[in-house]
Scaffold this motif. Structure first.
Motif, PDB file in Angstrom:
ATOM      1  N   ALA A   1       0.824  -1.210   0.000  1.00 53.28           N
ATOM      2  CA  ALA A   1       0.000   0.000   0.000  1.00 53.28           C
ATOM      3  C   ALA A   1       0.860   1.262   0.000  1.00 53.28           C
ATOM      4  O   ALA A   1       0.569   2.232  -0.715  1.00 53.28           O
ATOM      5  CB  ALA A   1      -0.934  -0.005   1.206  1.00 53.28           C
TER       6      ALA A   1
ATOM      7  N   ALA B   1      -4.147   4.248   1.006  1.00 52.42           N
ATOM      8  CA  ALA B   1      -3.243   3.193   1.470  1.00 52.42           C
ATOM      9  C   ALA B   1      -3.689   2.658   2.820  1.00 52.42           C
ATOM     10  O   ALA B   1      -3.635   1.445   3.072  1.00 52.42           O
ATOM     11  CB  ALA B   1      -1.812   3.727   1.546  1.00 52.42           C
TER      12      ALA B   1
ATOM     13  N   VAL C   1       2.122   1.436   7.490  1.00 46.86           N
ATOM     14  CA  VAL C   1       2.194   2.214   6.251  1.00 46.86           C
ATOM     15  C   VAL C   1       3.150   3.383   6.401  1.00 46.86           C
ATOM     16  O   VAL C   1       3.956   3.674   5.500  1.00 46.86           O
ATOM     17  CB  VAL C   1       0.784   2.701   5.850  1.00 46.86           C
TER      18      VAL C   1
ATOM     19  N   ALA D   1       1.053   4.044  -3.025  1.00 45.85           N
ATOM     20  CA  ALA D   1       0.768   5.451  -2.736  1.00 45.85           C
ATOM     21  C   ALA D   1       1.925   6.344  -3.179  1.00 45.85           C
ATOM     22  O   ALA D   1       1.716   7.428  -3.731  1.00 45.85           O
ATOM     23  CB  ALA D   1       0.493   5.631  -1.238  1.00 45.85           C
TER      24      ALA D   1
END
Length: 426
Positions: free
Chosen positions: A53, A125, A151, A57
């Motif tokens: 993710a 994300a 993340v 992004a």
């Protein structure tokens, strides 16, 4: 209304019998349904989900920047793919608030349009990472924080690596990307895990109403600032066109320069809102652009600065001073209308404290919003005289808090008083 969803095949209506299943249900293995928040058997590991993710992004927010800056540096006999990619890395870092070292000094004026793009992709994300680990709808703050932190960690590593080719500080880039990445992903994770809905339900009603009214007032003032900035740039459109033509680039280069200028349009909107509030902004050391004073020196050939006012407002222009108060009154009016409508449905009356408390709270909420935006909208354009660009955050926050609070209280009180007077018998 049909019970068939887009994910289910449509069944013939003629099949009716002992073995017929209810319409809208898809046959499948019998077994206990997973409870809300219970991780599914096919969930992905947190590190893998967050890493994918974060990488997606980063890629989707970097490529548009590289394309725009590649166009901006194109001339009739210059420009290369390598230079565009490197310029894209520099612009991508700058969009996250990482200053760049140049021969003229530090360059730290963040293009907030790029920041908005990056935050949006980070929010997505957080959504994707939360779904991948099976935390969707689980109302688990721990899972939301874990997804956002993972993340942010992956995003920080990518930011530190991107800082090396452009000569930025990897430690500074990593820390900045970790903060932006974690906060952006947390916004998406809280919504996906339903923690945001849970927190909103547990918050006191006056607090929810006050936050809503403050956000409305702040957005109304930003809208007024955008209109004023657009009008100013349109008025000075000839000077802006001359500045773009002075770069002596081709059509592609001029298009790129125009897009770079548009990336700073949110900055101009915030500066214009600060101008309407009163504190104004600076375009250099010992300069000021306010409704009561305009003192600037020599300016760089930037198309966005073509709309700066030439002097203090006078005549009909003094009506601009009422815009912040009107924004607060409009937020108070909307707040009162909403509370009065809910009370009418419940056949009750709205008490003055229940109305004026959230109206007064709208001031600090709008102040925090506008002050924070003012703080991140400025930065240096090099060393020396251009080391100070933009408004002062705490000044904007203080003035916005007072003005919006007064306007919201007046608007809410007037709306309730007029509604009660209109319903009174003659």
């Amino acid at each position: 209304m049909s019970s068939v969803t887009p994910d289910q095949p449509r069944r013939p209506a003629a099949r009716v019998g002992a073995d017929a299943r209810p319409a809208g249900r898809v046959p499948g293995p019998r077994g206990p349904a997973p409870r809300p928040g219970e991780p599914s058997r096919g969930r992905a590991p947190l590190a893998v989900a967050a890493g994918v993710a974060a990488a997606w992004a980063a890629l989707t927010s970097y490529l548009p920047v590289a394309l725009v800056l590649g166009l901006a540096q194109l001339t009739e006999d210059a420009g290369s793919v390598t230079g565009a990619l490197r310029a894209g890395l520099a612009g991508w870092l700058l969009g996250h608030g990482v200053p760049l070292a140049t021969d003229a000094g530090p360059f730290g004026l963040t293009p907030l349009a790029l920041t908005a793009l990056a935050v949006w992709r980070l929010t997505r994300a957080g959504v994707h990472a939360s779904r991948a680990i099976g935390a969707r709808g689980g109302r688990s703050p721990r899972q939301a924080l874990a997804a956002a932190g993972a993340v942010g960690t992956g995003y920080a590593l990518l930011g530190a690596l991107a800082a090396v080719p452009v000569g930025a500080a990897p430690a500074r880039a990593g820390a900045t990307f970790a903060l932006v990445g974690t906060l952006g992903a947390l916004a998406g994770a809280l919504r996906t895990t339903a923690v945001a809905r849970l927190l909103a339900a547990r918050a006191p009603t006056p607090l929810r109403d006050g936050v809503r009214a403050g956000l409305v007032a702040g957005l109304l003032l930003l809208g007024a600032g955008a209109g004023a900035a657009g009008l100013a740039v349109a008025t000075g459109g000839g000077d802006a066109a001359d500045m773009i033509g002075a770069y002596r680039t081709g059509v592609a280069g001029q298009a790129g320069i125009t897009l770079v200028s548009l990336a700073y349009a949110p900055n101009a909107t915030i500066w214009s809102a600060s101008y309407l509030l009163g504190p104004g902004f600076a375009v250099g050391v010992d300069t000021a652009v306010r409704t009561s004073e305009v003192s600037v020196g020599a300016l760089p050939a930037v198309p966005l600065l073509a709309g700066l006012p030439s002097g203090p407002v006078d005549g009909y222009g003094a009506g601009l001073l009422a815009v912040p108060v009107l924004a607060g009154m409009a937020a108070g009016w909307l707040l009162a209308r909403r509370l009065l409508r809910i009370a009418a449905e419940d056949r009750a009356e709205v008490a003055w404290p229940a109305l004026l408390a959230p109206a007064a709270l709208a001031g600090p909420v709008a102040g925090l919003l506008l002050g924070g935006l003012a703080a991140v909208s400025g930065g240096p354009l090099g060393g020396g005289r251009l080391a100070e660009i933009g408004p002062v955050g705490w000044q904007v926050a203080a003035v916005a808090t007072a003005v919006i609070a007064v306007g919201a209280v007046l608007g809410a009180a007037a709306t309730r008083a007029l509604r009660v007077k209109g319903r009174a018998p003659s």
